[in-house]
Design a protein around this motif. Structure first.
Motif, PDB file in Angstrom:
ATOM      1  N   TRP A  15       0.838  -1.194   0.000  1.00  0.00           N
ATOM      2  CA  TRP A  15       0.000   0.000   0.000  1.00  0.00           C
ATOM      3  C   TRP A  15       0.875   1.246   0.000  1.00  0.00           C
ATOM      4  N   ARG A  16       0.352   2.299  -0.578  1.00  0.00           N
ATOM      5  CA  ARG A  16       1.027   3.593  -0.566  1.00  0.00           C
ATOM      6  C   ARG A  16       0.702   4.340   0.725  1.00  0.00           C
ATOM      7  N   PRO A  17       1.489   5.376   1.067  1.00  0.00           N
ATOM      8  CA  PRO A  17       1.347   6.022   2.376  1.00  0.00           C
ATOM      9  C   PRO A  17      -0.066   6.480   2.717  1.00  0.00           C
ATOM     10  N   ALA A  18      -0.787   7.078   1.766  1.00  0.00           N
ATOM     11  CA  ALA A  18      -2.129   7.583   2.094  1.00  0.00           C
ATOM     12  C   ALA A  18      -3.067   6.449   2.474  1.00  0.00           C
ATOM     13  N   THR A  19      -2.922   5.300   1.819  1.00  0.00           N
ATOM     14  CA  THR A  19      -3.758   4.142   2.148  1.00  0.00           C
ATOM     15  C   THR A  19      -3.384   3.580   3.508  1.00  0.00           C
ATOM     16  N   ARG A  20      -2.092   3.520   3.784  1.00  0.00           N
ATOM     17  CA  ARG A  20      -1.650   3.041   5.095  1.00  0.00           C
ATOM     18  C   ARG A  20      -2.182   3.929   6.223  1.00  0.00           C
ATOM     19  N   ALA A  21      -2.210   5.231   5.987  1.00  0.00           N
ATOM     20  CA  ALA A  21      -2.664   6.166   7.020  1.00  0.00           C
ATOM     21  C   ALA A  21      -4.127   5.974   7.370  1.00  0.00           C
ATOM     22  N   ILE A  80       1.455   3.219  12.842  1.00  0.00           N
ATOM     23  CA  ILE A  80       2.632   4.084  12.933  1.00  0.00           C
ATOM     24  C   ILE A  80       3.842   3.393  12.325  1.00  0.00           C
ATOM     25  N   ALA A  81       4.024   2.103  12.611  1.00  0.00           N
ATOM     26  CA  ALA A  81       5.154   1.366  12.051  1.00  0.00           C
ATOM     27  C   ALA A  81       5.109   1.350  10.528  1.00  0.00           C
ATOM     28  N   LEU A  82       3.929   1.142   9.965  1.00  0.00           N
ATOM     29  CA  LEU A  82       3.782   1.134   8.512  1.00  0.00           C
ATOM     30  C   LEU A  82       4.147   2.485   7.915  1.00  0.00           C
ATOM     31  N   LEU A  83       3.659   3.554   8.521  1.00  0.00           N
ATOM     32  CA  LEU A  83       3.943   4.890   8.014  1.00  0.00           C
ATOM     33  C   LEU A  83       5.429   5.233   8.154  1.00  0.00           C
ATOM     34  N   GLU A  84       6.048   4.743   9.200  1.00  0.00           N
ATOM     35  CA  GLU A  84       7.455   5.060   9.473  1.00  0.00           C
ATOM     36  C   GLU A  84       8.400   4.215   8.637  1.00  0.00           C
ATOM     37  N   GLY A  85       7.909   3.089   8.113  1.00  0.00           N
ATOM     38  CA  GLY A  85       8.800   2.157   7.439  1.00  0.00           C
ATOM     39  C   GLY A  85       9.602   1.347   8.421  1.00  0.00           C
ATOM     40  N   ALA A  86       9.022   1.094   9.603  1.00  0.00           N
ATOM     41  CA  ALA A  86       9.696   0.356  10.673  1.00  0.00           C
ATOM     42  C   ALA A  86       9.122  -1.050  10.789  1.00  0.00           C
ATOM     43  N   GLU A  87       9.918  -1.944  11.329  1.00  0.00           N
ATOM     44  CA  GLU A  87       9.430  -3.302  11.554  1.00  0.00           C
ATOM     45  C   GLU A  87       8.422  -3.349  12.689  1.00  0.00           C
ATOM     46  N   ALA A  88       8.615  -2.497  13.697  1.00  0.00           N
ATOM     47  CA  ALA A  88       7.741  -2.568  14.867  1.00  0.00           C
ATOM     48  C   ALA A  88       7.645  -1.215  15.553  1.00  0.00           C
ATOM     49  N   CYS A  89       6.638  -1.084  16.388  1.00  0.00           N
ATOM     50  CA  CYS A  89       6.398   0.158  17.137  1.00  0.00           C
ATOM     51  C   CYS A  89       5.745  -0.194  18.456  1.00  0.00           C
ATOM     52  N   ARG A  90       6.080   0.547  19.492  1.00  0.00           N
ATOM     53  CA  ARG A  90       5.374   0.447  20.776  1.00  0.00           C
ATOM     54  C   ARG A  90       4.912   1.844  21.164  1.00  0.00           C
ATOM     55  N   ALA A  91       3.612   1.965  21.444  1.00  0.00           N
ATOM     56  CA  ALA A  91       3.033   3.251  21.831  1.00  0.00           C
ATOM     57  C   ALA A  91       3.296   3.527  23.305  1.00  0.00           C
ATOM     58  N   GLN A  92       3.387   4.814  23.651  1.00  0.00           N
ATOM     59  CA  GLN A  92       3.699   5.239  25.014  1.00  0.00           C
ATOM     60  C   GLN A  92       2.659   6.243  25.505  1.00  0.00           C
ATOM     61  N   ALA A  93       2.694   6.530  26.792  1.00  0.00           N
ATOM     62  CA  ALA A  93       1.691   7.401  27.402  1.00  0.00           C
ATOM     63  C   ALA A  93       1.832   8.850  26.972  1.00  0.00           C
ATOM     64  N   SER A  94       3.037   9.273  26.606  1.00  0.00           N
ATOM     65  CA  SER A  94       3.284  10.659  26.205  1.00  0.00           C
ATOM     66  C   SER A  94       4.576  10.706  25.418  1.00  0.00           C
ATOM     67  N   GLY A  95       4.862  11.858  24.847  1.00  0.00           N
ATOM     68  CA  GLY A  95       6.110  12.014  24.137  1.00  0.00           C
ATOM     69  C   GLY A  95       7.317  11.844  25.050  1.00  0.00           C
ATOM     70  N   MET A  96       7.263  12.397  26.240  1.00  0.00           N
ATOM     71  CA  MET A  96       8.395  12.272  27.144  1.00  0.00           C
ATOM     72  C   MET A  96       8.518  10.867  27.714  1.00  0.00           C
ATOM     73  N   ALA A 199       5.049  11.830   7.811  1.00  0.00           N
ATOM     74  CA  ALA A 199       4.433  12.499   6.661  1.00  0.00           C
ATOM     75  C   ALA A 199       5.420  13.425   5.967  1.00  0.00           C
ATOM     76  N   LEU A 200       6.383  13.959   6.708  1.00  0.00           N
ATOM     77  CA  LEU A 200       7.329  14.932   6.153  1.00  0.00           C
ATOM     78  C   LEU A 200       8.770  14.429   6.123  1.00  0.00           C
ATOM     79  N   GLN A 201       9.085  13.434   6.963  1.00  0.00           N
ATOM     80  CA  GLN A 201      10.474  12.976   7.059  1.00  0.00           C
ATOM     81  C   GLN A 201      10.499  11.583   7.691  1.00  0.00           C
ATOM     82  N   ARG A 202      11.283  10.689   7.109  1.00  0.00           N
ATOM     83  CA  ARG A 202      11.408   9.343   7.661  1.00  0.00           C
ATOM     84  C   ARG A 202      12.885   9.065   7.958  1.00  0.00           C
ATOM     85  N   PRO A 203      13.305   9.278   9.213  1.00  0.00           N
ATOM     86  CA  PRO A 203      14.724   9.132   9.555  1.00  0.00           C
ATOM     87  C   PRO A 203      15.291   7.753   9.245  1.00  0.00           C
TER      88      PRO A 203
END
Length: 405
Positions: A15-21, A80-96, A199-203
């Protein structure tokens, strides 16, 4: 789309990014709901004892406890992992929570971390105060000086930690250069990508190992919830991050995860439009700020020292920029005169927001450290929203006039 298609990487990788989102990570229940289901449950039940034993042993897939996994949270992590191009992701309670977990899960007493000088105030607190408290050595460098990264390496250096663009001075780090240096020395790069998002940068496209987020910002985009995320390889997530997260509990609530899932559906549309508005507003302000003896910090404008680099590694330069009007008195006068733009320390919102970093986001830092990173008393940071650009220009025009600019 079938009930579990959104979780099938064999399909979603095409899928392309817009579909993944919009559809990535969707995992429908037996009811076949169109919007992702919200699972408000702390725990789960099992049909037999062996099933739960197998799940806790890691020999079988399935839910065990919402501190470890939750169906709604799992959908957010996969998207999030799909959009980032990552194998995996773990969500957290906040940015910090994400930044803290990304560092502490892999650093121990005696290790060394090299960090960028320009950073969000709380991120600098981690580097300047929390890590040393646990016997972890830290070195802060000018991230825009490429040579300083290699020069700061010690035999015990384990992590490079930086933001790009940086908060609030909009420093741009050369992702490819820094990641190459890190890889050559066996160092893990941790990149705070909250100002840009995937959406703007994939490190990771430039070699980054770990990407961390405040999903509170652009991912939600409407100032509703706190959320964070950490992306990496499946091995790193499972072997390094997950033991820390399982036993310390910085997990996100299912409701907050559901809200961010909804925000991701429009992330690219918002990020691109807000970036366009930010460039237009920056171009409108720059002559006025320069004429008053101030300075503009906007990677989307040619005056930024790393404008070409920003263009090369970002699809667009984002909704946030900063400008310096010389004194706190002038900065406060501008803020007090605003009629449309809100005074707020949040970013990534669909509404335009402005703040004075020296007295808000970076107030906890020593004044000398603020000055060194460029957070001066006259600096203002603006998050440009989705309002009509002409209304934003009129509001800032009046505010600058009220401040004598």
């Amino acid at each position: 789309m079938k009930k579990t298609t959104g979780m099938d990487r064999a399909t979603t990788r095409n899928w392309r990014p817009a579909t993944r989102a919009v559809r990535g990570g969707t995992w429908r229940s037996e009811h076949g709901e169109t919007s992702e289901a919200l699972f408000l449950s702390s725990g789960f039940t099992y049909d037999d004892a062996q099933t739960v034993a197998d799940r806790f042993a890691g020999d079988a897939q399935g839910m065990t406890y919402s501190r470890l996994q939750n169906p709604t949270v799992a959908m957010l992590e996969e998207r999030i992992a799909l959009l980032e191009g990552a194998e995996a992701c773990r969500a957290q309670a906040s940015g910090m929570a994400a930044m803290t977990a990304a560092l502490l899960c892999q650093l121990s007493a005696g290790d060394h971390c090299v960090a960028a000088r320009a950073a969000f105030g709380s991120c600098r607190w981690l580097v300047d105060h929390l890590l040393p408290r646990f016997g972890i050595e830290t070195t802060v460098i000018d991230s825009a000086d490429d040579a300083q990264w290699k020069a700061a390496i010690r035999p015990n250096t384990k992590v490079f930690f930086f933001e790009t663009p940086a908060n609030p001075t909009l420093d741009i780090v050369d992702l490819r250069h820094v990641c190459d240096v890190a890889q050559a020395h066996g160092i893990t790069t941790v990149v705070d990508n909250a100002f840009a998002t995937s959406a703007l940068q994939r490190p990771m496209d430039f070699g980054a190992d770990v990407v961390a987020y405040s999903a509170t910002k652009l991912m939600d985009g409407q100032g509703r919830v706190l959320a964070g995320a950490i992306c990496g390889s499946e091995q790193w997530i499972n072997d390094v991050l997950l033991p820390f997260q399982r036993n310390t509990g910085p997990n996100i609530s299912p409701f907050n995860a559901w809200v961010v899932l909804k925000g991701l559906e429009t992330l690219e549309l918002r990020a691109m439009r807000q970036s366009e508005n930010a460039i237009a507003l920056g171009a409108f302000l720059e002559p006025r700020i320069n004429a008053a003896g101030g300075r503009m910090l906007h990677p989307g404008l040619a005056s930024h020292p790393r404008h070409e680099l920003a263009k090369a590694q970002m699809r667009a330069t984002g909704p946030i920029f900063a400008f310096d009007v010389g004194t706190r008195e002038r900065a406060f006068a501008i803020l007090d005169a605003l009629q449309l733009i809100d005074i707020s320390n949040n970013i990534g919102d669909a509404r335009s927001l402005m703040c004075h970093p020296a007295s808000t986001t970076h107030a906890g830092m020593e004044s000398q450290d603020r000055e060194e990173m460029g957070v001066t008393e006259g600096l203002l940071r603006i998050n440009v929203g989705l309002e009509d650009i002409e209304d934003l220009k009129e509001d800032l025009d009046a505010a600058l006039r009220a401040a004598g600019i």
